[in-house]
Structures are given as C-alpha cells and as structure tokens.
Design an enzyme around this catalytic site. Structure first.
Site, mmCIF file in Angstrom:
data_model
loop_
_atom_site.group_PDB
_atom_site.id
_atom_site.type_symbol
_atom_site.label_atom_id
_atom_site.label_comp_id
_atom_site.label_asym_id
_atom_site.label_seq_id
_atom_site.Cartn_x
_atom_site.Cartn_y
_atom_site.Cartn_z
ATOM 1 N N ASN A 121 0.801 -1.223 0.000
ATOM 2 C CA ASN A 121 0.000 0.000 0.000
ATOM 3 C C ASN A 121 0.832 1.271 0.000
ATOM 4 O O ASN A 121 0.386 2.309 -0.460
ATOM 5 C CB ASN A 121 -0.962 0.010 1.205
ATOM 6 C CG ASN A 121 -0.300 -0.422 2.490
ATOM 7 O OD1 ASN A 121 0.343 -1.466 2.550
ATOM 8 N ND2 ASN A 121 -0.432 0.376 3.527
ATOM 9 N N CYS A 179 -2.523 4.944 7.677
ATOM 10 C CA CYS A 179 -2.767 4.332 8.980
ATOM 11 C C CYS A 179 -1.697 4.733 9.981
ATOM 12 O O CYS A 179 -1.931 4.694 11.182
ATOM 13 C CB CYS A 179 -2.769 2.820 8.866
ATOM 14 S SG CYS A 179 -3.749 2.241 7.502
ATOM 15 N N HIS A 222 -13.572 0.085 -0.334
ATOM 16 C CA HIS A 222 -13.302 1.524 -0.420
ATOM 17 C C HIS A 222 -12.009 1.866 -1.152
ATOM 18 O O HIS A 222 -11.686 3.028 -1.329
ATOM 19 C CB HIS A 222 -13.373 2.180 0.970
ATOM 20 C CG HIS A 222 -12.226 1.900 1.881
ATOM 21 N ND1 HIS A 222 -11.275 2.842 2.183
ATOM 22 C CD2 HIS A 222 -11.882 0.790 2.576
ATOM 23 C CE1 HIS A 222 -10.408 2.338 3.040
ATOM 24 N NE2 HIS A 222 -10.750 1.092 3.288
HETATM 25 N N1 PLP Z 1 -4.708 -4.404 3.401
HETATM 26 C C1 PLP Z 1 -4.112 -3.397 2.736
HETATM 27 C C2 PLP Z 1 -2.929 -3.699 1.872
HETATM 28 C C3 PLP Z 1 -4.593 -2.093 2.855
HETATM 29 O O1 PLP Z 1 -3.990 -1.107 2.203
HETATM 30 C C4 PLP Z 1 -5.712 -1.864 3.696
HETATM 31 C C5 PLP Z 1 -6.218 -0.488 3.898
HETATM 32 O O2 PLP Z 1 -5.471 0.474 3.881
HETATM 33 C C6 PLP Z 1 -6.311 -2.961 4.345
HETATM 34 C C7 PLP Z 1 -5.780 -4.212 4.180
HETATM 35 C C8 PLP Z 1 -7.492 -2.784 5.248
HETATM 36 O O3 PLP Z 1 -8.672 -2.580 4.516
HETATM 37 P P1 PLP Z 1 -9.951 -1.966 5.260
HETATM 38 O O4 PLP Z 1 -9.670 -0.504 5.432
HETATM 39 O O5 PLP Z 1 -11.105 -2.215 4.331
HETATM 40 O O6 PLP Z 1 -10.091 -2.684 6.535
#
Ligand code: PLP
Length: 386
Positions: A150, A324, A200
């Site tokens: 991410n 995050c 999302h």
């Molecule tokens: N996994 C990855 C690689 C992400 O980038 C994210 C969100 O930023 C998530 C999991 C978590 O997704 P959610 O926000 O729908 O819980």
C-alpha cells in the site's frame, strides 16, 4: 480552491455509477435477502448478480465469494480460519511490510505462542524468497502475503509463491486489497486458497470487504451466528454496499487497461517532474514492478507531515507513508524494513492516483511542490548541513 485528490491508496471516492446502483436499497428496496417473501427475495437476486460481478473481477466462481465488513476483517478471517483448520500446526509465514490488518494479528498470535516468520525485503521492497521458501516446514499452517504494498506499490510474486506453498501442502492467503482494480488478478492461474479485497479502495463504500475462499478449502468462520454467506460469515447482509461492490468490481475490470496506460502515464509524468525539479529526491520501491498508480518519493531533510500541511493549503491531498501510520512521527514500518535512509524516509510522500485524476492535476503538483520543499528546507538545520 479545487481539491486535487492523490490519496487513493488510503480511500477512494464512491463512483457515481456505484452510488446510483446502491441508493434504492437504502429506501424502497430494503427487504432482507433471506426472507421468504419476494420483496426480500428480489434483493437476494440482486446480491447474486453482485456476487457474480465480484467473482468475475478475480476470475473466481460466485460460490467462492464471501462478503465481509472490510479488508481487515477478510485478512483476520483468512488467517484465523487457516489456524483453526490446522490445529496441530503453529507456524505462519508473512512479510515485514504487511498492512497492520495482517501484521498486528500475526504479532498478537506470536504472543499466544505461534511461531511467525516475518520475511524481510531488500532496499527496493522486494521479498527475500530464499528466506521464505527455507522457512516452509511441516509445522507451517499458512503463508500470508500482500499482493501489492500500500505504501510503495511494490508487487510480490504471489502466484509463484502460491505454487511453492501448494507443493508443500501449505495454505496460501493473499491480501489483494491494493492490487485489485490496479493490476489483473486471476485466481484460476495459481493455487491461491484465500484472497482479501476491500470496497473503499476501488470506488465502492467503506465498510465493505470480500474474502475469496477457494472451493474445497475448509473454512472456519470466527464470527458465529446466522447462516448467511453459506455459513461462512454471519450477519444480515449489507445489501446496498454489496450491490455497490458488485458495480465497483465491474467498473474496476473495465478500467484495468486505463490504469495500465493513462494512470501509469500520469504517475510517470509526476515522478519525472518531481525528480527533475527537486534536488535530493528519491523514489522508494522497485521502479519496474510497482502498481501503476503509486509513487512513494522521499525528499531529504524535510518532515513528511510538514510537507502534507503545506500541500493541504494548496488543496493537494496525499499521504506521508501510510495513512494508517500518519500521526506517528516515526518513519513507517515499510520504509524502515526497506532501510530507506532516515532523512529521506522522514520526508516521504505517497501519491496514489485513480482514473479520476488528470494530467493537468499532475502538472499543477509538479509546479507547486518545488516551492513547498524549498520553503521547508530553508528552515531545516539538516538541509543547511548539506
Ligand atoms: N490491506 C491493505 C494492503 C490495505 O492497504 C488496507 C487499507 O489500507 C487494508 C488491508 C485494510 O482494509 P480496510 O480498510 O477495508 O479494513
């Protein structure tokens, strides 16, 4: 002031077509899809359609699609199910650069007595597959790895790793939350047992997730309750969001080519423009093996959060490292794992584009960023030492 939104790996706008599909299911079409009456049953039929569209995006069978509340739930459900299905096995293999949805669960499992191998990455964000393969043993219940990162967009060779795991009889899960809609995903091409998606990130609403569970893989739900989702996820279905997710997956599939061409060209233009006009700037991650929409770029001797504040004053939205982790002043765990030099990691900004961005927006960013960085460097004792 017009907002220029380049933070699509954090979240995306709900596509107008998605919203339009969803709206009737909040008001006039509010039936429970499990009801015996046709008022509810018709909603059930619409969910079936949505399930098919989600399955199509990843080349799965609709029966292999489980709707959840978010990507994090899907990741947790996959990992906990793998452990419940293999009660005698106490080892999990993952990487050092996973999203907290996987990383934090694995760390908490470690405290409970499970053995976790966190496979390292090199300074380009590439996974050390030698260490990964050597770690697979008879005690390994699961290999869980993200398809694409991410923060940097670096893509892992998940298909190849899934093959190796299958040869050893080890379950394989991938967090494809960031890969979906940006690069093709085809679960029929590799022995992937479970795969997570999040609404999302692909222009569906927040609070919507998907877990693909390959046919034949034993699934142990951690949420106990009703028999929805074939007994794999209790709770009355989030009908409007599921319908939105179906539409979003259909759109994502039709936009894959545009991601690879127009969005990639915008990202490359932005990257080249920033590197050309700002000294001491470095791209994080393997350049030729990244998501087409993601640019993680470090500016020496400035603070990411300060850059974001000045960008915000000009209407540009981006992230420093991962959304995050912003809030903490430490460089993100991903950049630290890649051993990005401290002064560049601190000044890292992630731009993540979508099909809604334009080349004019990229030109505007290229125009304003050098001034922002210079202004901050003029105040930075670290820059003066250069
Ligand atoms: N996994 C990855 C690689 C992400 O980038 C994210 C969100 O930023 C998530 C999991 C978590 O997704 P959610 O926000 O729908 O819980």
């Amino acid at each position: 002031m017009k907002t220029i939104y380049t933070d699509n790996n954090a979240t995306t706008m709900v596509a107008p077509e998605v919203l339009e599909e969803m709206l009737p299911y909040f008001s006039e079409l509010y039936g429970n899809p499990s009801s015996m009456h046709s008022f509810g049953g018709n909603v059930g039929l619409k969910l079936k359609e949505a399930r098919q569209k989600v399955a199509d995006l990843i080349h799965a069978d609709p029966g292999e699609i489980v709707f959840t509340s978010c990507g994090s739930e899907s990741d947790n459900a996959a990992i906990l199910s793998a452990l419940a299905a293999n009660p005698d096995k106490k080892h999990i293999i993952t990487s050092v650069v996973e999203h907290p949805a996987v990383k934090n669960l694995c760390q908490s499992l470690e405290k409970e007595g499970y053995r976790i191998t966190f496979v390292p990455v090199d300074n380009m964000g590439r996974l050390d597959t030698d260490i990964l393969y050597a770690a697979m043993d008879n005690d390994t219940a699961l290999v869980t790895l993200m398809w694409a990162n991410n923060e940097t967009g670096v893509i892992f060779p998940v298909e190849e790793i899934a093959e190796k795991a299958a040869e050893k009889g080890i379950l394989f899960h991938t967090d494809a939350v960031q890969a979906a809609g940006k690069i093709p995903i085809d679960v029929s091409q590799a022995p992937i047992d479970m795969l997570s998606l999040s609404g999302h990130k692909i222009h569906a609403p927040k609070g919507m997730g998907v877990l693909y569970v390959k046919k034949g893989v034993k699934f142990h739900p951690f949420l106990k309750g009703g028999h929805q989702e074939g007994g794999r996820r209790a709770g009355t279905e989030n009908t409007a969001s599921i319908i939105g997710m179906g539409k979003a997956c259909e759109l994502a599939g039709s936009h894959l080519k545009e991601m690879d061409t127009r969005v990639r060209a915008m990202r490359d233009h932005l990257e080249a423009g920033l590197l050309e006009n700002i000294p001491a700037a470095t791209v994080n991650g393997e350049k030729d093996n990244r998501l087409p929409n993601t640019l993680s770029i470090g500016f020496d001797a400035v603070e990411g959060e300060s850059i974001l504040l000045l960008m915000d004053q000009t209407g540009i939205c981006a992230s420093s490292g991962s959304a995050c982790t912003s809030g903490s002043l430490d460089p993100s765990h991903v950049l630290m794992a890649m051993k990005v030099p401290f002064e560049s990691a601190h000044g890292t900004i992630r731009f993540s584009l979508s099909t809604y961005n334009t080349m004019e927006e990229m030109d505007h960013i290229i125009e304003v960023m050098p001034g922002i960085i210079q202004r901050l460097r003029d105040m930075s004792p670290f820059w003066k030492k250069h």
